[in-house]
Design a protein around this motif. Structure first.
Motif, PDB file in Angstrom:
ATOM      1  N   ALA A 276      11.645   6.846  -8.939  1.00 58.83           N
ATOM      2  CA  ALA A 276      12.594   7.949  -9.132  1.00 58.83           C
ATOM      3  C   ALA A 276      12.295   9.161  -8.258  1.00 58.83           C
ATOM      4  N   ASP A 277      11.016   9.433  -8.024  1.00 59.53           N
ATOM      5  CA  ASP A 277      10.657  10.619  -7.242  1.00 59.53           C
ATOM      6  C   ASP A 277      10.289  10.286  -5.792  1.00 59.53           C
ATOM      7  N   LEU A 278      10.721   9.132  -5.319  1.00 57.34           N
ATOM      8  CA  LEU A 278      10.340   8.702  -3.970  1.00 57.34           C
ATOM      9  C   LEU A 278      10.797   9.687  -2.897  1.00 57.34           C
ATOM     10  N   GLN A 279      12.008  10.191  -2.982  1.00 58.68           N
ATOM     11  CA  GLN A 279      12.500  11.108  -1.947  1.00 58.68           C
ATOM     12  C   GLN A 279      11.655  12.383  -1.885  1.00 58.68           C
ATOM     13  N   GLU A 280      11.215  12.867  -3.026  1.00 59.66           N
ATOM     14  CA  GLU A 280      10.356  14.051  -3.063  1.00 59.66           C
ATOM     15  C   GLU A 280       8.995  13.744  -2.415  1.00 59.66           C
ATOM     16  N   ILE A 281       8.460  12.591  -2.717  1.00 62.66           N
ATOM     17  CA  ILE A 281       7.177  12.185  -2.124  1.00 62.66           C
ATOM     18  C   ILE A 281       7.313  12.053  -0.613  1.00 62.66           C
ATOM     19  N   LEU A 282       8.385  11.411  -0.158  1.00 64.70           N
ATOM     20  CA  LEU A 282       8.615  11.258   1.282  1.00 64.70           C
ATOM     21  C   LEU A 282       8.723  12.620   1.963  1.00 64.70           C
ATOM     22  N   LEU A 283       9.446  13.536   1.338  1.00 62.51           N
ATOM     23  CA  LEU A 283       9.605  14.881   1.889  1.00 62.51           C
ATOM     24  C   LEU A 283       8.243  15.563   2.028  1.00 62.51           C
ATOM     25  N   GLN A 284       7.420  15.469   0.999  1.00 64.42           N
ATOM     26  CA  GLN A 284       6.084  16.075   1.038  1.00 64.42           C
ATOM     27  C   GLN A 284       5.219  15.458   2.126  1.00 64.42           C
ATOM     28  N   ALA A 285       5.418  14.170   2.380  1.00 68.61           N
ATOM     29  CA  ALA A 285       4.630  13.478   3.403  1.00 68.61           C
ATOM     30  C   ALA A 285       5.213  13.662   4.803  1.00 68.61           C
ATOM     31  N   GLY A 286       6.401  14.242   4.890  1.00 68.33           N
ATOM     32  CA  GLY A 286       7.043  14.427   6.189  1.00 68.33           C
ATOM     33  C   GLY A 286       7.649  13.150   6.743  1.00 68.33           C
ATOM     34  N   LEU A 287       8.031  12.244   5.847  1.00 68.51           N
ATOM     35  CA  LEU A 287       8.607  10.965   6.268  1.00 68.51           C
ATOM     36  C   LEU A 287      10.084  10.892   5.890  1.00 68.51           C
ATOM     37  N   ALA A 288      10.862  10.227   6.730  1.00 72.41           N
ATOM     38  CA  ALA A 288      12.292  10.065   6.473  1.00 72.41           C
ATOM     39  C   ALA A 288      12.580   8.816   5.644  1.00 72.41           C
TER      40      ALA A 288
ATOM     41  N   THR B  31      -5.314   2.573  -1.920  1.00 70.42           N
ATOM     42  CA  THR B  31      -4.653   2.557  -3.222  1.00 70.42           C
ATOM     43  C   THR B  31      -5.709   2.675  -4.310  1.00 70.42           C
ATOM     44  N   TYR B  32      -5.249   2.919  -5.509  1.00 75.06           N
ATOM     45  CA  TYR B  32      -6.153   3.025  -6.646  1.00 75.06           C
ATOM     46  C   TYR B  32      -6.544   1.642  -7.160  1.00 75.06           C
ATOM     47  N   GLU B  33      -5.742   0.626  -6.836  1.00 79.17           N
ATOM     48  CA  GLU B  33      -5.910  -0.702  -7.410  1.00 79.17           C
ATOM     49  C   GLU B  33      -7.017  -1.545  -6.780  1.00 79.17           C
ATOM     50  N   ASP B  34      -7.360  -1.301  -5.528  1.00 80.77           N
ATOM     51  CA  ASP B  34      -8.365  -2.145  -4.885  1.00 80.77           C
ATOM     52  C   ASP B  34      -9.195  -1.336  -3.897  1.00 80.77           C
ATOM     53  N   MET B  35     -10.030  -2.017  -3.162  1.00 79.12           N
ATOM     54  CA  MET B  35     -10.948  -1.333  -2.251  1.00 79.12           C
ATOM     55  C   MET B  35     -10.672  -1.653  -0.785  1.00 79.12           C
ATOM     56  N   PHE B  36      -9.461  -2.113  -0.508  1.00 79.73           N
ATOM     57  CA  PHE B  36      -9.049  -2.334   0.876  1.00 79.73           C
ATOM     58  C   PHE B  36      -8.483  -1.040   1.444  1.00 79.73           C
ATOM     59  N   TRP B  37      -8.648  -0.869   2.737  1.00 82.39           N
ATOM     60  CA  TRP B  37      -8.054   0.253   3.439  1.00 82.39           C
ATOM     61  C   TRP B  37      -7.995  -0.080   4.915  1.00 82.39           C
ATOM     62  N   VAL B  38      -7.339   0.765   5.693  1.00 81.71           N
ATOM     63  CA  VAL B  38      -7.114   0.523   7.117  1.00 81.71           C
ATOM     64  C   VAL B  38      -7.840   1.586   7.929  1.00 81.71           C
ATOM     65  N   ARG B  39      -8.631   1.111   8.894  1.00 79.48           N
ATOM     66  CA  ARG B  39      -9.300   2.030   9.824  1.00 79.48           C
ATOM     67  C   ARG B  39      -8.749   1.769  11.220  1.00 79.48           C
ATOM     68  N   PHE B  40      -8.402   2.843  11.896  1.00 80.21           N
ATOM     69  CA  PHE B  40      -7.842   2.749  13.240  1.00 80.21           C
ATOM     70  C   PHE B  40      -8.941   2.903  14.285  1.00 80.21           C
ATOM     71  N   PRO B  41      -8.711   2.405  15.500  1.00 81.82           N
ATOM     72  CA  PRO B  41      -9.717   2.528  16.561  1.00 81.82           C
ATOM     73  C   PRO B  41     -10.141   3.989  16.757  1.00 81.82           C
ATOM     74  N   ASP B  42     -11.372   4.166  17.118  1.00 81.26           N
ATOM     75  CA  ASP B  42     -11.947   5.488  17.395  1.00 81.26           C
ATOM     76  C   ASP B  42     -12.086   6.367  16.152  1.00 81.26           C
ATOM     77  N   GLU B  43     -11.992   5.785  14.959  1.00 83.76           N
ATOM     78  CA  GLU B  43     -12.238   6.544  13.735  1.00 83.76           C
ATOM     79  C   GLU B  43     -13.635   6.214  13.223  1.00 83.76           C
TER      80      GLU B  43
ATOM     81  N   ARG C  50       0.828  -1.198   0.000  1.00 83.93           N
ATOM     82  CA  ARG C  50       0.000   0.000   0.000  1.00 83.93           C
ATOM     83  C   ARG C  50       0.874   1.263   0.000  1.00 83.93           C
ATOM     84  N   CYS C  51       2.178   1.088  -0.243  1.00 79.93           N
ATOM     85  CA  CYS C  51       3.142   2.191  -0.255  1.00 79.93           C
ATOM     86  C   CYS C  51       3.664   2.419  -1.669  1.00 79.93           C
ATOM     87  N   TYR C  52       4.412   3.497  -1.842  1.00 79.93           N
ATOM     88  CA  TYR C  52       5.116   3.728  -3.095  1.00 79.93           C
ATOM     89  C   TYR C  52       6.258   2.723  -3.227  1.00 79.93           C
TER      90      TYR C  52
END
Length: 111
Positions: free
Chosen positions: A62-74, A89-101, A55-57
């Protein structure tokens, strides 16, 4: 880490990962089918990690570092990506829901 894997608005699995990430419990809420990302009997941390990693890039993008920077991730860390993106993701209909959401498929979907 505790979360529910959703297929659109249907909960399909509850996942609990220990703080040290050494133990995992997967409670299937629907039987093995196209709606169950954890089909079969091999229900371990590797399966959960592979699901989240998918579910990640891509690491070689090639542009992963730019994407990480925009997301605030190291790094391209699946655990951190899912906290931000809910694993949508665009490919399927799965996703993650956290408690209290109260999020629904309509809130998170990209298409």
């Amino acid at each position: 880490m505790v979360f529910t894997v959703m297929h659109m608005d249907e909960p399909v699995a509850n996942v609990t990962i220990s703080e040290d990430k050494k133990n995992v419990e997967i409670q299937k809420l629907v039987p093995d089918s196209i709606k169950q990302p954890f089909g079969g009997n091999k229900l371990n941390l590797e399966r959960v990690y592979d699901f989240l990693k998918g579910r990640c890039y891509e690491d070689g993008r090639a542009d992963l570092q730019e994407i990480l920077l925009q997301a605030g991730l190291a790094s391209n860390n699946p655990w951190e990506w899912v906290k931000i993106t809910h694993g949508v993701t665009y490919e399927d209909m799965f996703w993650v829901r956290f408690p209290d959401e109260d999020l629904t498929w309509e809130d998170v979907r990209v298409r």
